[in-house]
Design a protein around this motif. Structure first.
Motif, PDB file in Angstrom:
ATOM      1  N   PRO A   1      42.857  33.310  36.536  1.00 29.11           N
ATOM      2  CA  PRO A   1      42.056  34.322  37.244  1.00 29.11           C
ATOM      3  C   PRO A   1      42.772  35.663  37.362  1.00 29.11           C
ATOM      4  O   PRO A   1      42.149  36.721  37.269  1.00 29.11           O
ATOM      5  N   GLU A   2      44.081  35.599  37.553  1.00 32.08           N
ATOM      6  CA  GLU A   2      44.833  36.854  37.690  1.00 32.08           C
ATOM      7  C   GLU A   2      44.779  37.692  36.415  1.00 32.08           C
ATOM      8  O   GLU A   2      44.681  38.925  36.462  1.00 32.08           O
ATOM      9  N   SER A   3      44.885  37.052  35.253  1.00 33.92           N
ATOM     10  CA  SER A   3      44.837  37.793  33.986  1.00 33.92           C
ATOM     11  C   SER A   3      43.464  38.378  33.737  1.00 33.92           C
ATOM     12  O   SER A   3      43.335  39.452  33.131  1.00 33.92           O
ATOM     13  N   LEU A   4      42.401  37.696  34.220  1.00 28.54           N
ATOM     14  CA  LEU A   4      41.056  38.235  34.057  1.00 28.54           C
ATOM     15  C   LEU A   4      40.871  39.523  34.848  1.00 28.54           C
ATOM     16  O   LEU A   4      40.148  40.428  34.435  1.00 28.54           O
ATOM     17  N   LEU A   5      41.524  39.609  35.985  1.00 21.13           N
ATOM     18  CA  LEU A   5      41.349  40.780  36.846  1.00 21.13           C
ATOM     19  C   LEU A   5      42.008  42.029  36.276  1.00 21.13           C
ATOM     20  O   LEU A   5      41.703  43.144  36.723  1.00 21.13           O
ATOM     21  N   LYS A   6      42.914  41.897  35.305  1.00 21.40           N
ATOM     22  CA  LYS A   6      43.623  43.059  34.771  1.00 21.40           C
ATOM     23  C   LYS A   6      42.683  44.041  34.079  1.00 21.40           C
ATOM     24  O   LYS A   6      42.917  45.247  34.098  1.00 21.40           O
ATOM     25  N   GLY A   7      41.648  43.544  33.438  1.00 25.56           N
ATOM     26  CA  GLY A   7      40.735  44.439  32.726  1.00 25.56           C
ATOM     27  C   GLY A   7      39.542  44.884  33.541  1.00 25.56           C
ATOM     28  O   GLY A   7      38.671  45.587  33.027  1.00 25.56           O
ATOM     29  N   LEU A   8      39.483  44.483  34.823  1.00 26.59           N
ATOM     30  CA  LEU A   8      38.323  44.758  35.657  1.00 26.59           C
ATOM     31  C   LEU A   8      38.506  46.043  36.453  1.00 26.59           C
ATOM     32  O   LEU A   8      39.581  46.312  36.984  1.00 26.59           O
ATOM     33  N   ALA A   9      37.443  46.821  36.527  1.00 25.29           N
ATOM     34  CA  ALA A   9      37.402  48.015  37.382  1.00 25.29           C
ATOM     35  C   ALA A   9      36.048  48.060  38.058  1.00 25.29           C
ATOM     36  O   ALA A   9      35.015  47.796  37.434  1.00 25.29           O
ATOM     37  N   VAL A  10      36.043  48.339  39.364  1.00 28.59           N
ATOM     38  CA  VAL A  10      34.808  48.387  40.147  1.00 28.59           C
ATOM     39  C   VAL A  10      34.675  49.784  40.737  1.00 28.59           C
ATOM     40  O   VAL A  10      35.614  50.303  41.338  1.00 28.59           O
TER      41      VAL A  10
END
Length: 557
Positions: free
Chosen positions: A103-112
């Motif tokens: 889950p942590e690696s997935l959050l690296k490419g996320l921007a809100v």
């Protein structure tokens, strides 16, 4: 007196601009290096793609106190943005898309992004695979909506469980009071009946709350995907144009900073005003840069060969200004020196001697640089006999004096270089030679060695009527001038002024427009008076009769 304009006490905009203009290539080189590096690194980066989904966040729940987090009718988008970027939602995405990533690696490419004045969240996902970026952006949008709906349902379910338990407990209380009333006295029965009514009202209220916790599916949606993510067709990064702009700004800032740092650390003279301050003597002339030295086999006698040039006019200005500062004492014997070699003292001696002779003065130029003689080369003369042969008794003064292209200007060369120059310049013979020259000429101009390089110049300076310091505009340091002033003060030599040599207006802080070429020429009358001649007229030079025709050697040398 012609000299550079003085600057104000503190730095001003003109000075800053002049510094930048003088060191512009340093700033340009640093800026170009930073931009080139940024562009290289930008094109070396792997292209990335960004997919975007937009979610309308809806209020959920009814009037239950436990649903205050979700509403009623209120949505805190900053809180929702934090929830969307949480590990909990990332786990839902990981499970939903059946990924093997953490889950942590997935959050690296996320921007809100919280869209202003709306209840919409923009969900952006960036990756090197456009399809994967679209899947993850859509996955985060769907998982967030699902999380919000499940959270609302969980809260409602918990509320229902608590209400059902409370209803059951209230019914038990009512049943218990009914059993007690059967065996009680009439008075006690009335009391128990009142208690039953209270519990009955409570039961009614709990049952009504339970009915209220039956929200419609619309109330528990939590959110709506108003813009599904699509597969991006063009990379979102790296942004080459942005890299160029940012690197240009950073490079300019760094270049300007380095320029002013170098300027602050530079010990070289910044102008004629500093030259005057260091020597405590006036600036008598500013000689502009001229390039004739590299075009000819011998050094250029610019005062004679190019009389219209700015350099020739500077030597004439030196002549005029020296006459003004010399009022009140006789400056017939002038020593010319510089802090270090290569600063133009010999060039100054040769051209200044010509300028002095052009007014009809009887002038002798003496080469007393006994280690590196060069003055004779300006006049195309030989160096077989001169000062050293006179001091050693091998020649007479009348034989050593050489004629120059000007009848009233004579040259005394150095002569053969000997191994004891310091002893020769301090000898009694040198003192007598200078005295004899002084008696047969109006001006004796002595070319002495660089003062900080050897000790030969100090004895000559102490025997002269005045000392002229030549400073090179691009190399002479303030520290060197301070040492020169200290040494001349120790021998009680009189510094009459200074020459700022090799001045290039484009490389200094001051405006050099007034050092340009002059649109007129000069001629000299029988009385040595200077007259202006218009362009196109023929210039003639007439001087006094041979100034050294009656030269006698009082020592019989």
């Amino acid at each position: 007196m012609s000299q550079e304009p003085t600057s104000s006490a503190g730095p001003d905009l003109h000075e800053y601009i002049a510094i930048l203009a003088r060191r512009k290539w340093t700033a340009i080189a640093i800026t170009a290096l930073v931009v080139a590096t940024a562009v290289f690194l930008s094109y070396r980066q792997t292209p990335v793609y960004t997919a975007t989904a937009r979610v309308l966040v809806l209020p959920v729940g009814s009037g239950s106190a436990e649903l205050a987090y979700f509403g009623p009718g209120f949505v805190n988008l900053d809180t929702e943005s934090g929830i969307l970027k949480s590990v909990t939602v990332a786990k839902l995405v990981n499970d939903k898309l059946k990924l093997n990533s953490s889950p942590e690696s997935l959050l690296k490419g996320l921007a809100v992004q919280v869209e202003a004045n709306t209840e919409i969240l923009g969900i952006q996902y960036t990756g090197d695979d456009p399809k994967q970026a679209q899947r993850l952006a859509q996955g985060f949008a769907e998982s967030y909506v699902e999380y919000r709906r499940n959270r609302a349902l969980d809260v409602i379910t918990g509320e229902k469980t608590q209400l059902i338990a409370a209803i059951s407990n209230t019914r038990k209380q009512i049943a218990g009071l009914g059993k007690r009333a059967v065996k009680a006295s009439p008075a006690k029965q009335a009391q128990l009946s009142a208690q039953v009514n209270v519990y009955q009202a409570k039961l009614t209220a709990l049952q009504q709350q339970l009915l209220d916790l039956q929200p419609s599916p619309e109330e528990t949606r939590g959110g709506e995907i108003v813009q599904p993510a699509v597969v991006p067709t063009a990379p979102s990064g790296p942004n080459h144009a942005q890299a160029v702009v940012l690197s240009l700004v950073v490079g300019l800032a760094l270049g300007v900073g380095v320029v002013f740092l170098r300027e602050r650390m530079d010990k070289r003279l910044r102008g004629g005003q500093e030259l005057e301050e260091q020597l405590g003597a006036p600036l008598l002339a500013v000689v502009p840069h001229f390039g004739g030295l590299k075009r000819k086999q011998r050094p250029q006698l610019v005062a004679l060969e190019e009389p219209q040039s700015g350099a020739a006019e500077a030597y004439r200005t030196l002549r005029t200004n020296l006459k003004y500062v010399g009022r009140g004492w006789d400056v017939g014997l002038l020593s010319v020196t510089s802090p270090l070699p290569g600063e133009g003292k010999t060039t100054t001696v040769a051209n200044f001697a010509v300028a002095m002779a052009q007014t009809g003065n009887r002038v002798i130029a003496v080469s007393c640089d006994l280690r590196r003689p060069a003055l004779h080369r300006f006049f195309g003369a030989g160096n077989e006999i001169g000062v050293t042969t006179l001091l050693t008794g091998k020649a007479r003064l009348v034989d050593a004096i050489q004629q120059t292209p000007m009848s009233n200007l004579r040259l005394l060369a150095t002569g053969p270089v000997l191994g004891n120059p310091a002893e020769l310049v301090e000898s009694e013979e040198m003192h007598d030679l200078l005295r004899d020259l002084r008696t047969v000429a109006d001006f004796v101009i002595v070319d002495t060695p660089p003062l900080l390089a050897v000790a030969d110049a100090l004895p000559l300076a102490s025997q002269s009527d005045g000392v002229l310091i030549v400073a090179e505009a691009t190399s002479t340091s303030r520290d060197a001038l301070a040492r020169v002033k200290q040494q001349l003060d120790q021998v009680q030599a009189t510094v009459v002024g200074a020459v700022f040599n090799n001045f290039d207006p484009s490389r200094t802080r001051y405006d050099g427009s007034y050092y340009g070429h002059y649109r007129y020429r000069y001629r000299y009358t029988e009385d040595g008076e200077k007259q202006r001649v218009k362009d196109g007229e023929r210039r003639s030079e007439k001087s006094h009769a041979d100034p050294l025709q009656a030269l006698e050697d009082p020592k019989g040398r």
